[in-house]
Design an enzyme around this catalytic site. Structure first.
Site, short mmCIF file in Angstrom:
data_model
loop_
_atom_site.label_atom_id
_atom_site.label_comp_id
_atom_site.label_asym_id
_atom_site.label_seq_id
_atom_site.Cartn_x
_atom_site.Cartn_y
_atom_site.Cartn_z
N THR A 35 0.83 -1.20 0.00
CA THR A 35 0.00 0.00 0.00
C THR A 35 0.87 1.25 0.00
OG1 THR A 35 -0.03 0.12 2.43
CG2 THR A 35 -1.77 -1.17 1.39
N GLY A 36 0.33 2.33 -0.57
CA GLY A 36 0.88 3.68 -0.45
C GLY A 36 2.38 3.79 -0.44
N VAL B 289 -9.05 4.96 3.96
CA VAL B 289 -9.72 3.75 3.51
C VAL B 289 -8.91 3.16 2.36
CG1 VAL B 289 -11.83 2.73 2.58
CG2 VAL B 289 -11.97 4.64 4.19
N THR C 62 -7.44 -0.61 3.04
CA THR C 62 -7.41 -2.06 3.29
C THR C 62 -8.69 -2.56 3.94
OG1 THR C 62 -6.33 -1.72 5.43
CG2 THR C 62 -4.90 -2.07 3.52
N ILE D 273 -6.40 2.55 11.96
CA ILE D 273 -7.64 1.77 11.92
C ILE D 273 -7.46 0.51 11.09
CG2 ILE D 273 -10.09 1.77 11.30
CD1 ILE D 273 -9.35 3.57 13.67
N LYS E 44 -6.31 -13.97 14.11
CA LYS E 44 -7.40 -14.91 14.38
C LYS E 44 -7.27 -16.14 13.48
CE LYS E 44 -12.41 -15.53 14.29
NZ LYS E 44 -13.75 -14.88 14.23
N HIS F 265 16.99 -2.52 50.60
CA HIS F 265 15.62 -3.04 50.66
C HIS F 265 14.58 -1.91 50.54
CE1 HIS F 265 17.23 -6.94 51.49
NE2 HIS F 265 17.84 -6.51 52.57
N PHE G 88 1.08 11.89 61.56
CA PHE G 88 1.01 12.52 62.88
C PHE G 88 1.35 11.54 63.99
CE2 PHE G 88 -3.65 11.48 62.13
CZ PHE G 88 -3.75 10.46 63.08
#
Length: 538
Positions: free
Chosen positions: A46-47, A77, A79, A138, A149, A290, A487
């Site tokens: 792309t691009g 817009v 992909t 996005i 997935k 510590h 205190f």
């Protein structure tokens, strides 16, 4: 009834024939893409990524050849189309999916190489709202999630650091990738989108004035797998958030063996403490054990501040952490290496100091390039069973103008300076905290006790031990001032400090028995001031 995709088991080896590449970070891109092409993998892009590949002489298809649709809306817009997502999500073994691909002219995508718009870096650069918003990716996260997935068939690469591993995997598998490899990449892919979404949601909540969002998310990048945690039977790792704050996460380790969990925790505590002291006004050194200071001091030089801090508790300083707010120089380095020290952390170091430190190969030396800002807002997070607690960092501080003299006698100028110093140190001592100080140095520290009286007595006892070790007749608490992080609920704690030799006290006030405590102070002829500010540290 149609067979669902879940009914098909994932194959082990899957050939990589087509790669979709769309990256903002182009580090390592050209050699990686060339290696893919040399292995017969078709490149789609792309691009700006496509132009960079074409200028390097590679044959690459435009993503519009998959979608049949041009990039529009300034690339917003390009992909987000079935031509891309169908190729990523198709279950190759599902006849219905295969039929849909054939009927719609969809081509499978076997390798997805995507990294995202630099949203986090844009925020760090201080960009305005519109610029930050425009740098929310996005299409990238959508493709990453889709490919991850469907990692049964798709390898998703989100980090240039993984490029070499992908080529090695393809070579090992003769042009194929294994299921275990694709699954590991999928896990990294979701980690990346989760971190990205966390950054966006945190920023947008802040812009909306939402200080306590309904859902709180955090992310960190693995910086180091540690040998173990606080104890050898505990596993541990160090993650960095990218916060622009000088300290252990951003420091350069100049020498020494790997830092442990306890080293990192203690070194952070030490450096945060010395960050309280302006280096243009005085040198400051903190010696930590510590996560509690066993000695803190100011002085005209780092060497003098170190020697004053060491005198507070030279026994506990052995094997401790030394932090300073100025450049480490030769004179200070010569003193520090006289006893065993685990870590030294400083903004900078002279060449002569580096040479001296190099003689102690096990000593870790960290250089940060700056000091942490004690008033910069940030969050502290602590886990509890079933959840976590979140609070803002303790950025509270007091000046002389903030103090209220509550006794008949007001502090002298020297006492006032030491009171402010002691209260600043008490902020970094585990509660219940008692800090005795004199001449810009701690002379006794009582930390983490269940009773404030016990803290006062323990600090005085350690001061007596230090005096005996130094061959002094009297402990340094005689004529000192004392700070309490909270205190005094009863006069007994105050009286314990008076018994140790304190002549002035600084404390928050606010007890139901403040009058009783003030009366006891007046009867003993000591000065006391209230801060109205508490510094609990649990």
């Amino acid at each position: 009834m149609a067979v669902t995709a879940n009914a098909f088991s994932a194959p082990d080896r899957v050939p990589a024939r087509r790669a979709l590449i769309s990256v903002f970070d182009k580090n390592g891109l050209l050699p990686f893409a060339k290696a893919l092409a040399e292995r017969g993998i078709e490149l789609v892009s792309t691009g700006g990524t496509r132009r960079a590949l074409q200028e390097a002489g590679l044959e690459v298809k435009d993503v519009s050849e998959l979608t049949g649709f041009p990039e529009v809306m300034d690339g917003r817009v390009k992909t987000l189309h079935p031509g891309v997502h169908g190729g990523l999500l198709a279950v190759r073994a599902d006849p219905a999916h295969a039929k849909a691909m054939e009927e719609n002219g969809l081509l499978p995508i076997d390798l997805l190489v995507v990294n995202l718009y630099p949203f986090e870096e844009t925020l760090k650069a201080g960009a305005d709202f519109a610029t930050s918003l425009e740098n929310i990716d996005i299409g990238g996260p959508a493709m990453i999630r889709a490919g991850a997935k469907n990692h049964a068939y798709v390898s998703v690469v989100t980090d240039p650091a993984d490029y070499d591993g992908v080529i090695a995997e393809l070579d090992t598998g003769e042009g194929t990738t294994s299921l275990s490899f694709r699954r590991a990449l999928a896990a990294r892919a979701y980690q990346r989108t989760a971190a990205y979404d966390a950054a966006v949601s945190t920023w947008l909540a802040g812009e909306a004035g939402e200080t306590v969002p309904l859902i709180k998310t955090f992310s960190g990048r693995l910086a180091q797998t540690l040998r173990y945690g606080e104890n050898p039977h505990q596993s541990a790792a160090f993650y960095v958030t990218g916060e622009a704050r000088p300290g252990v996460a951003s420091a350069r380790q100049i020498q020494g063996k790997e830092l442990s969990y306890n080293n990192l925790n203690d070194t952070d505590a030490a450096f945060e403490l010395v960050g309280e002291f302006d280096p243009s006004k005085s040198a400051a050194v903190a010696i930590i054990k510590h996560a509690n200071p066993c000695g803190v001091a100011e002085g005209p030089s780092i060497r003098e501040a170190y020697l004053k801090a060491l005198a507070c508790d030279p026994v506990s300083a052995f094997g401790g952490i030394v932090a300073m707010n100025r450049r480490l120089d030769r004179a200070a380095a010569e003193e520090i290496v006289k006893i065993f020290t685990e870590v030294v952390i400083a903004p900078e170091a002279d060449e002569e100091a580096l040479a001296i430190m190099a003689g102690k190969k096990n000593l870790r030396l960290l250089l940060t390039g700056g000091l942490p800002d004690p008033v910069a807002p940030a969050l502290n997070v602590r886990s509890v069973a079933g959840g976590f607690l979140v609070q803002s960092r303790d950025t509270g501080a007091v000046s002389e103008a903030d103090l209220k003299v509550v006794t008949k006698r007001a502090p002298s100028a020297q006492e006032m300076a030491d009171l402010l110093f002691a209260f600043r140190v008490a902020k970094h001592v585990k509660s219940n905290a008692i800090v005795y100080a004199k001449d810009g140095a701690t002379v006794g520290v009582g930390a983490g006790q269940m009773s404030r009286v016990d803290s006062a007595r323990i600090a005085a006892l350690k001061a007596r031990d230090a005096a005996e070790a130094a061959g002094l007749a009297d402990p340094a608490t005689l004529g000192s001032v004392v700070a309490s992080d909270a205190f005094f609920p009863f006069a007994d704690g105050l009286l314990a400090t008076v018994e140790a030799g304190a002549t002035a006290v600084i404390q928050p006030g606010g007890s139901m028995r403040d009058d009783e405590v003030i009366k006891a102070a007046d009867e003993k002829g000591i000065a006391m001031v209230f801060t109205g500010l508490r510094h609990f540290r649990h």
